[in-house]
Design a protein around this motif. Sequence first.
Motif, short mmCIF file in Angstrom:
data_model
loop_
_atom_site.label_atom_id
_atom_site.label_comp_id
_atom_site.label_asym_id
_atom_site.label_seq_id
_atom_site.Cartn_x
_atom_site.Cartn_y
_atom_site.Cartn_z
N ASN A 20 -7.96 9.44 -1.53
CA ASN A 20 -8.55 8.21 -2.04
C ASN A 20 -8.18 6.96 -1.23
OD1 ASN A 20 -10.12 8.45 -4.81
ND2 ASN A 20 -8.54 10.04 -4.75
N GLY A 21 -7.61 7.14 -0.07
CA GLY A 21 -7.38 6.00 0.81
C GLY A 21 -5.93 5.67 1.07
N GLU B 284 -8.87 -3.03 1.84
CA GLU B 284 -10.25 -3.48 2.02
C GLU B 284 -10.50 -4.87 1.45
OE1 GLU B 284 -12.65 -0.46 0.28
OE2 GLU B 284 -12.31 0.98 1.91
N GLU C 221 0.80 -1.23 0.00
CA GLU C 221 0.00 0.00 0.00
C GLU C 221 0.83 1.28 0.00
OE1 GLU C 221 -2.56 -0.39 3.39
OE2 GLU C 221 -2.89 -2.52 2.97
N ARG D 133 -6.28 1.68 -1.11
CA ARG D 133 -7.57 1.42 -0.47
C ARG D 133 -8.10 0.04 -0.82
NH1 ARG D 133 -11.00 5.39 -2.70
NH2 ARG D 133 -12.50 4.05 -3.74
#
Length: 404
Positions: free
Chosen positions: A77-78, A231, A26, A227
């Motif tokens: 956006n995450g 998730e 990430e 994101r």
Amino acid sequence: MRYSAPGVYIEEIDSGPRPISAVGTETAGFIGTAPRADAAINEAIAINNWSEFLRRYAGDGLASTDLANAVQGFFLNGGSRCYIANIPEGAPIAGKGLDALNLVDEIAMIAAPGRTDFSSHEALVSAAASLKDRVAILDGPAQVDDIARLTQVGSVESEPASGGDEGGEGTGGGRRSRAKAGGLRPPMDDKGYGAFYFPWLRARDALDPAKIVSVPPSGHMAGIFARTDAERGVHKAPANLPIRGALGLTQMLSQAEQGLLNDAGVNCIRFFTREGIRIWGARTIAPAESNWRYLNVRRLFAMIEESIAISTRWVVFEPNDRPLWKAIERDVGAFLTLLWRQGALAGAKPEQAFFVRCNEETNPPEVIDAGQVVVLVGIAPVKPAEFVIFRIGQSPTGTMVEGN
């Protein structure tokens, strides 16, 4: 341990499995020119939120840049963590700044926001392909007159912004793309270490929210990558998702135009009346017939390869014989079984999802004499449902089709 007196002796031995942990996917790495152009030149600096970026790389009265707009889009956006390599205005991507990002093992995706020229794309893809632990997110031009040129490999030159963009508002010192004759597609990469996005977004300026400016999509895409990984997992294609902060697009695309671009590995950003602005592609710049044409497959394999490499370092200098081979098979098999249970691998049973072989067949005497231990791993990744087809026909009135 020496035993001299009769008695009961208890010894602890490490005989259990050595779990393989999945590496993070990430963290992004951005290279470009910050509003504060002299801040930490050519250094890779970790940033954990937008306020920290403002404190380090911006200031009162400074104009925004493509890098600033992209980083804001990443966090919006995450995204939760990225590295910034601030380079002088107009400096080539292939240089000390990119070298600094290459030294950060944590980075899983790299981008040069606003750089649409062939040499910048080539530098990013080459860096990702050589390290094999990250992918390059490439910005296409803001808009084109001929869509077909995006399907042809070529080059684009970048020039300093002159204070205004296509919509009339400037990004305050960013770069604009001006197409040369020929194609606009980035260099082909057979292993799929790059993903190409078109067009740019229209969004509020990072440092002057009263302005609506054109923003390169790479920062927002990196945030959506992060994101989705958090998730759903890295195996989920980062597509068919809304783009936070996007107010419009620099160019609208039709279904027919997307069909032409999708075959060439151009990930389109589309506007739909009901769903809004969404990423509508999840391909790499690998050829259409390549096994690496899907972005989630490329990123999944990069994660698996790096995770195994890091977590099996204990193997080095161990006795190269059957106990070692069985331990490797056990540990790698347990890791892949966990990924299968999480939905990252295809197959109704683990045996259909992967195999791990480390035995006399993969390690004959000549391989052992060379100081090598060879492990053969096969993986069946899940691929995105890119084309959903419903076959609908008529049936006579009152007829009911029953299934088992």
